[in-house]
Design a protein around this motif. Structure first.
Motif, short mmCIF file in Angstrom:
data_model
loop_
_atom_site.label_atom_id
_atom_site.label_comp_id
_atom_site.label_asym_id
_atom_site.label_seq_id
_atom_site.Cartn_x
_atom_site.Cartn_y
_atom_site.Cartn_z
N ALA A 112 0.83 -1.14 0.09
CA ALA A 112 0.02 -0.06 0.00
C ALA A 112 0.80 1.18 0.14
CB ALA A 112 -0.90 -0.19 1.36
N LYS A 113 0.59 2.34 -0.67
CA LYS A 113 1.22 3.53 -0.68
C LYS A 113 1.23 4.37 0.45
CE LYS A 113 3.57 6.88 -2.66
NZ LYS A 113 4.93 6.48 -3.08
N THR A 114 2.13 4.52 1.49
CA THR A 114 2.15 5.17 2.67
C THR A 114 3.59 5.69 2.57
OG1 THR A 114 3.07 3.25 3.77
CG2 THR A 114 0.90 3.38 4.04
N THR A 115 3.58 7.18 2.32
CA THR A 115 4.89 7.87 2.15
C THR A 115 5.71 7.85 3.32
OG1 THR A 115 3.66 9.17 0.73
CG2 THR A 115 5.65 10.27 1.48
N LEU A 116 5.02 7.83 4.74
CA LEU A 116 5.94 8.16 5.68
C LEU A 116 6.69 6.78 6.22
CD1 LEU A 116 3.29 10.12 8.30
CD2 LEU A 116 5.30 11.04 6.72
N LEU A 117 5.99 5.60 5.38
CA LEU A 117 6.64 4.36 5.90
C LEU A 117 7.52 3.86 4.92
CD1 LEU A 117 3.70 2.92 8.17
CD2 LEU A 117 5.44 3.95 8.89
N GLU A 118 7.51 4.60 3.98
CA GLU A 118 8.14 4.21 2.69
C GLU A 118 9.50 3.45 2.75
OE1 GLU A 118 7.62 3.26 -1.65
OE2 GLU A 118 6.36 3.80 0.18
N PRO A 119 10.31 4.17 3.47
CA PRO A 119 11.99 3.61 3.86
C PRO A 119 11.63 2.33 4.60
CG PRO A 119 11.87 6.08 4.29
CD PRO A 119 10.35 5.52 4.01
N MET A 120 10.81 2.26 5.54
CA MET A 120 10.84 1.06 6.34
C MET A 120 10.31 -0.13 5.24
SD MET A 120 8.47 0.11 9.52
CE MET A 120 7.23 0.14 8.57
N LEU A 121 9.13 0.21 4.50
CA LEU A 121 8.92 -0.64 3.50
C LEU A 121 9.90 -1.35 2.82
CD1 LEU A 121 5.24 0.68 2.97
CD2 LEU A 121 5.93 -1.29 4.36
N LEU A 122 10.46 -0.32 2.16
CA LEU A 122 11.80 -0.80 1.36
C LEU A 122 12.70 -1.66 1.68
CD1 LEU A 122 12.41 2.71 -0.41
CD2 LEU A 122 11.50 0.63 -1.66
N ARG A 123 12.77 -1.59 3.00
CA ARG A 123 13.65 -2.38 3.68
C ARG A 123 13.23 -3.65 4.04
NH1 ARG A 123 15.04 2.16 6.82
NH2 ARG A 123 13.89 1.64 8.39
N ILE A 124 11.98 -3.88 4.18
CA ILE A 124 11.16 -5.09 4.56
C ILE A 124 11.24 -5.85 3.24
CG2 ILE A 124 9.01 -6.30 4.87
CD1 ILE A 124 8.61 -3.81 6.97
N VAL A 125 10.91 -5.41 1.94
CA VAL A 125 10.73 -5.81 0.69
C VAL A 125 12.06 -6.30 0.27
CG1 VAL A 125 10.05 -5.51 -1.68
CG2 VAL A 125 8.65 -4.52 0.20
N ARG A 126 13.17 -5.69 0.52
CA ARG A 126 14.36 -5.94 0.09
C ARG A 126 14.83 -7.32 0.83
NH1 ARG A 126 18.12 -3.46 -2.66
NH2 ARG A 126 17.11 -1.40 -2.47
N SER A 127 14.51 -7.21 2.25
CA SER A 127 14.89 -8.42 3.06
C SER A 127 14.21 -9.75 2.79
CB SER A 127 14.59 -8.13 4.70
OG SER A 127 14.72 -9.27 5.48
N ARG A 128 12.88 -9.46 2.43
CA ARG A 128 12.01 -10.47 2.06
C ARG A 128 12.67 -11.32 0.63
NH1 ARG A 128 6.64 -11.24 3.55
NH2 ARG A 128 6.01 -11.52 1.70
N LEU A 129 13.01 -10.22 -0.29
CA LEU A 129 13.50 -10.82 -1.63
C LEU A 129 14.79 -11.28 -1.61
CD1 LEU A 129 12.27 -7.84 -3.94
CD2 LEU A 129 11.14 -10.13 -3.52
N ARG A 130 15.46 -10.79 -0.63
CA ARG A 130 16.93 -11.68 -0.35
C ARG A 130 16.88 -12.93 -0.01
NH1 ARG A 130 19.73 -6.40 2.28
NH2 ARG A 130 20.94 -5.46 0.62
N LYS A 131 15.82 -13.29 0.55
CA LYS A 131 15.97 -14.88 1.10
C LYS A 131 15.81 -15.80 0.06
CE LYS A 131 13.08 -13.71 5.05
NZ LYS A 131 11.60 -13.90 5.80
N PRO A 132 16.33 -17.03 0.17
CA PRO A 132 16.38 -18.18 -0.96
C PRO A 132 15.33 -18.07 -1.81
CG PRO A 132 17.55 -18.81 1.01
CD PRO A 132 16.75 -17.60 1.33
N LEU A 133 15.39 -18.17 -2.94
CA LEU A 133 14.32 -18.04 -4.07
C LEU A 133 13.93 -19.45 -4.47
CD1 LEU A 133 15.02 -15.08 -6.36
CD2 LEU A 133 13.43 -15.10 -4.22
N TYR A 134 13.10 -20.25 -3.65
CA TYR A 134 12.66 -21.52 -4.18
C TYR A 134 11.53 -21.39 -4.83
CZ TYR A 134 16.49 -22.84 -0.59
OH TYR A 134 17.69 -22.84 -0.25
N PRO A 135 11.31 -22.60 -5.50
CA PRO A 135 9.71 -22.65 -6.19
C PRO A 135 8.43 -22.59 -4.94
CG PRO A 135 11.27 -24.22 -6.93
CD PRO A 135 11.92 -23.67 -5.80
N PRO A 136 7.50 -21.99 -5.43
CA PRO A 136 6.53 -21.94 -4.33
C PRO A 136 5.79 -23.23 -4.06
CG PRO A 136 5.87 -20.92 -6.52
CD PRO A 136 7.42 -21.21 -6.61
N LYS A 137 5.32 -23.54 -2.78
CA LYS A 137 4.91 -24.85 -2.50
C LYS A 137 3.39 -24.82 -3.10
CE LYS A 137 7.55 -25.41 1.73
NZ LYS A 137 7.30 -25.37 3.15
#
Length: 440
Positions: A255-280
């Motif tokens: 969701a678009k939330t300007t005040l929390l954008e830096p935090m959301l960017l860090r969260i998404v980057r962290s999630r995408l950095r995890k090993p990319l295995y095929p979805p179950k």
């Protein structure tokens, strides 16, 4: 608390104290018999307006606070272009190191970098100059390398193919002050077409092949520029994903939330950095019956695009680049996450504003155009695709295109054009040959 925020509050505190002291000093001077004419004039004016020092002080403080905010914001230079690794990484590498990258700069033939108001875009163009022109548009998380197998096979059949990295992917820059919506994607397509020495917008037009997010982009582009399009091919396309498949977590996270954008960017980057295995998959999916209640997040889309298992009935290697046959799309995406400063912001913006859902009216416009031409759209789906459901897409695309659509279901998942690029290209070629026969 971030350091920059602490410094900002400290600065504002000093401004507010200074303004309050100024008002208090003015009030004291007003009571002094030796006031200057300027102070007397100020005192007379405030008295006539019914203002006292107690009412002036908060107003002056508020004014100074607002003025301070304005001054601070106005002094901050804004860099609107996030550069790609072509500018931030490649200059620091030797030639040997460049060639060993997960996504080498020469991964595909005919590379060029196109300058634009949106930054620099990476484009590849190869194949016979007099061949059928085919533009390929890749998915949300990968660079255009993902469609290398399709492109090479079509070029071998005599096509002139063009691929490009979407903003924030591969070696393309991305604008930080624009939404990644169909307006930006349309502008990029027109820019890369215009960069060619060949006439891609000639009367016969060109064929456009879109995969995943690229499918949604290609359909929308065709809706607005139908006279440029000779044929439309959609592979596991976004655009008509039903709302029930979007997880609550994804709705909150993107969701678009300007005040929390830096935090959301860090969260998404962290999630995408995890090993990319095929979805179950659930048991029902393994049996070819997708569960209608299964929710998917954005990371599932990334996993689905980069998951390229070798099928039991095929031992052929997956070759995306003829010059670098050992590179993989998963390694390229991981490298992109770590080295492209614009990837995560572009990824998030594409999910928020890209043509992923509720594109029915644009697809209906395409259907009306193709009905008038007596022409069909080709839609290629993966039988085990956890993102783009086969049955739902059949129903929704048939309705939107008014029946002017042909479906091909491959023995693959969402990664069909990556893991089985040559086969997907063969299906596309067969469709074009049949189309030509039907139009004779």
């Amino acid at each position: 608390m971030p350091v920059w925020l602490g410094n900002l509050l400290l600065y504002l505190g000093r401004k507010i104290n200074a303004s309050a002291n100024l008002v208090a000093s003015s009030t004291t001077y007003r009571e002094d018999a030796s006031n200057t004419k300027l102070i007397n004039s100020w005192a007379t004016t405030t008295h006539r307006r019914g203002l006292s020092a107690h009412t002036i002080s908060p107003r002056a403080t508020l004014f100074c606070t607002g003025f301070a905010f304005r001054s601070i914001l106005a002094q901050q230079p804004k860099d609107t272009i996030r550069p790609s690794p072509r500018k931030t990484l490649l200059p620091n590498l030797t030639e040997a190191e460049r060639l060993n990258l997960p996504y080498p700069p020469d991964a595909l033939p005919g590379a060029r970098d196109v300058d634009s108001p949106y930054g620099t875009f990476r484009v590849y163009e190869f194949g016979p100059e007099d061949g059928r022109k085919v533009l390929l548009v890749h998915g949300i998380s990968t660079p255009c390398l993902a469609l290398g197998g399709v492109a090479h096979t079509l070029a071998e059949k005599g096509c002139r193919v063009m691929l490009f990295d979407l903003p924030g992917r591969g070696y393309s820059d991305t604008p930080s002050d624009l939404d990644h919506d169909i307006r930006l994607f349309t502008s990029q397509i027109l820019i890369v077409l215009a960069s060619s020495s060949l006439p891609w917008t000639s009367p016969q037009g060109f064929s456009i092949v879109g995969y995943s997010l690229g499918g949604g982009i290609s359909a929308a582009f065709t809706a607005y520029f139908p006279d440029l399009i000779q044929s439309l091919v959609l592979i596991a396309p976004a655009g008509l994903i039903r709302d029930k498949h979007i997880s609550r977590t994804s709705r909150i996270l993107y969701a678009k939330t300007t005040l929390l954008e830096p935090m959301l960017l860090r969260i998404v980057r962290s999630r995408l950095r995890k090993p990319l295995y095929p979805p179950k998959h659930s048991d029902s999916e393994d049996q070819g019956q997708p569960s209608p209640s299964q929710h998917h997040g954005a990371k599932d889309a990334v996993q689905a695009e980069v998951s390229v298992p070798i099928e039991s009935n095929s031992t052929a290697p997956i070759v995306l680049s003829r010059s670098h046959p050992n590179i993989t799309i998963e390694a390229a995406v991981n490298h992109q996450i770590e080295n492209h400063v614009g990837f995560v912001p572009a990824f998030m913006s594409s999910i928020r504003y890209g043509p992923i859902q509720r594109q029915h009216e644009r697809w209906r416009r395409v259907g009306r155009t193709f009905r008038d031409r007596n022409q069909d759209v080709l839609v290629i789906l993966g039988e085990r695709d956890p993102i783009i459901k086969v049955q739902e897409t059949r129903e929704d695309a048939t309705e939107c295109f008014g029946g002017r659509v042909r479906f091909v279901v491959m023995d693959a998942g969402h990664e069909a054009p990556v893991s089985k690029g040559p086969e997907a290209a063969e299906r596309i070629w067969e469709f074009w040959e049949g189309q030509e026969q039907r139009q004779k």
